[in-house]
Design a protein around this motif. Structure first.
Motif, PDB file in Angstrom:
ATOM      1  N   ALA A  12      25.640  84.962  75.825  1.00 62.99           N
ATOM      2  CA  ALA A  12      24.453  84.298  76.391  1.00 62.99           C
ATOM      3  C   ALA A  12      23.341  85.306  76.643  1.00 62.99           C
ATOM      4  O   ALA A  12      22.158  84.996  76.438  1.00 62.99           O
ATOM      5  N   ALA A  50      21.584  85.672  73.708  1.00 61.94           N
ATOM      6  CA  ALA A  50      21.076  84.373  73.235  1.00 61.94           C
ATOM      7  C   ALA A  50      21.615  84.024  71.845  1.00 61.94           C
ATOM      8  O   ALA A  50      20.898  83.467  71.009  1.00 61.94           O
ATOM      9  N   GLU A  82      21.261  80.389  71.023  1.00 58.86           N
ATOM     10  CA  GLU A  82      19.896  79.840  71.061  1.00 58.86           C
ATOM     11  C   GLU A  82      19.272  79.835  69.667  1.00 58.86           C
ATOM     12  O   GLU A  82      19.623  80.645  68.814  1.00 58.86           O
ATOM     13  N   GLY A  83      18.299  78.961  69.485  1.00 62.75           N
ATOM     14  CA  GLY A  83      17.644  78.853  68.185  1.00 62.75           C
ATOM     15  C   GLY A  83      16.730  80.017  67.862  1.00 62.75           C
ATOM     16  O   GLY A  83      16.507  80.342  66.703  1.00 62.75           O
ATOM     17  N   LYS A  84      16.229  80.680  68.906  1.00 54.19           N
ATOM     18  CA  LYS A  84      15.265  81.779  68.700  1.00 54.19           C
ATOM     19  C   LYS A  84      15.666  82.962  69.565  1.00 54.19           C
ATOM     20  O   LYS A  84      16.114  82.795  70.693  1.00 54.19           O
ATOM     21  N   PRO A  97      15.111  85.814  72.108  1.00 51.46           N
ATOM     22  CA  PRO A  97      14.131  86.053  73.175  1.00 51.46           C
ATOM     23  C   PRO A  97      13.361  87.353  72.943  1.00 51.46           C
ATOM     24  O   PRO A  97      13.863  88.283  72.311  1.00 51.46           O
ATOM     25  N   ARG A 131      22.546  90.440  67.385  1.00 46.28           N
ATOM     26  CA  ARG A 131      22.553  88.976  67.536  1.00 46.28           C
ATOM     27  C   ARG A 131      22.694  88.297  66.175  1.00 46.28           C
ATOM     28  O   ARG A 131      23.479  87.357  66.015  1.00 46.28           O
ATOM     29  N   ARG A 169      25.823  85.972  65.040  1.00 44.55           N
ATOM     30  CA  ARG A 169      25.620  84.583  64.603  1.00 44.55           C
ATOM     31  C   ARG A 169      26.256  84.358  63.227  1.00 44.55           C
ATOM     32  O   ARG A 169      26.929  83.353  62.996  1.00 44.55           O
ATOM     33  N   ASP A 191      17.905  72.649  64.705  1.00 43.40           N
ATOM     34  CA  ASP A 191      16.904  73.412  65.476  1.00 43.40           C
ATOM     35  C   ASP A 191      17.222  74.903  65.526  1.00 43.40           C
ATOM     36  O   ASP A 191      16.629  75.655  66.276  1.00 43.40           O
ATOM     37  N   SER A 242      19.768  76.336  66.722  1.00 44.97           N
ATOM     38  CA  SER A 242      20.751  76.716  67.744  1.00 44.97           C
ATOM     39  C   SER A 242      22.131  76.693  67.075  1.00 44.97           C
ATOM     40  O   SER A 242      22.288  76.141  65.980  1.00 44.97           O
TER      41      SER A 242
END
Length: 199
Positions: free
Chosen positions: A30, A33, A36-38, A40, A51, A55, A68, A70
């Motif tokens: 977390a 991120a 998350e889609g983008k 930070p 990251r 992914r 989206d 994510s």
């Protein structure tokens, strides 16, 4: 083989470790991120690269990317938790049996790893004695603990790491001398998931 009281202690420890490690892995992912889609803006270029690797690895494990951008992280959480705990545990197995080697013919203890981690000349970039022990185990067994595995480029928060270290340190030395302990470890680690699947 492992006596029943020790087996029960090992079972309780491994099940507790899985819970801690999954919380730790979820928090670490977390922070980057990963789901998350983008990315930070606060992430450095190095963190953004990690990251992306995480992914991609998560998708290879079965995590799904949504429209989206994510992405689910369930499989990545499971693998991150397992790999971090397994490397620590295996390092203790090696150390307790005089097989954790600094170099061929030069075994080191966990206490020596703690000392060596304080010295930049011997730390191998490790942040703690457990981290150094894990790096040595990985160096000895690159086919088991893959050096380029992205989950090892991510550290757990100190409070989670300490909980795992405390759980591991509390296990008696006899656990690491028994021939069937590693088999039990894997079975106990999978028990929670097996119960979920059965339910």
């Amino acid at each position: 083989s492992l006596a029943k009281p020790l087996r029960t202690q090992l079972e309780n420890t491994v099940k507790a470790a899985r819970d801690v490690a999954e919380v730790a892995a979820t928090a670490a992912l977390a922070q980057l991120a990963v789901g998350e889609g983008k990315a930070p803006d606060y992430l450095t270029d190095e963190q953004k690269a990690l990251r992306r690797r995480l992914r991609a690895h998560g998708r290879a494990l079965g995590d799904v990317k949504a429209a989206d951008d994510s992405q689910s992280i369930r499989h990545l959480v499971w693998e991150t938790a397992y790999e971090h705990w397994h490397r620590m545990l295996f390092a203790r197995f090696l150390a307790e049996n005089g097989l954790l080697l600094w170099e061929p013919g030069a075994p080191v203890t966990l206490a020596e790893c703690e000392e060596m981690a304080q010295d930049p000349a011997t730390s191998l970039g490790a942040k703690s004695g457990w981290d150094l022990a894990g790096k040595l185990a990985a160096r000895m067994l690159p086919q088991v603990f893959k050096p380029q595995h992205p989950v090892f480029d991510m550290a757990f928060a100190i409070e989670h790491q300490r909980k795992l270290e405390t759980l591991l340190a509390a296990l008696p030395e006899e656990v690491f001398k028994a021939s069937d302990s590693l088999g039990w470890v894997y079975q106990f680690w999978q028990a929670k998931r097996k119960d979920e699947v059965n339910a």
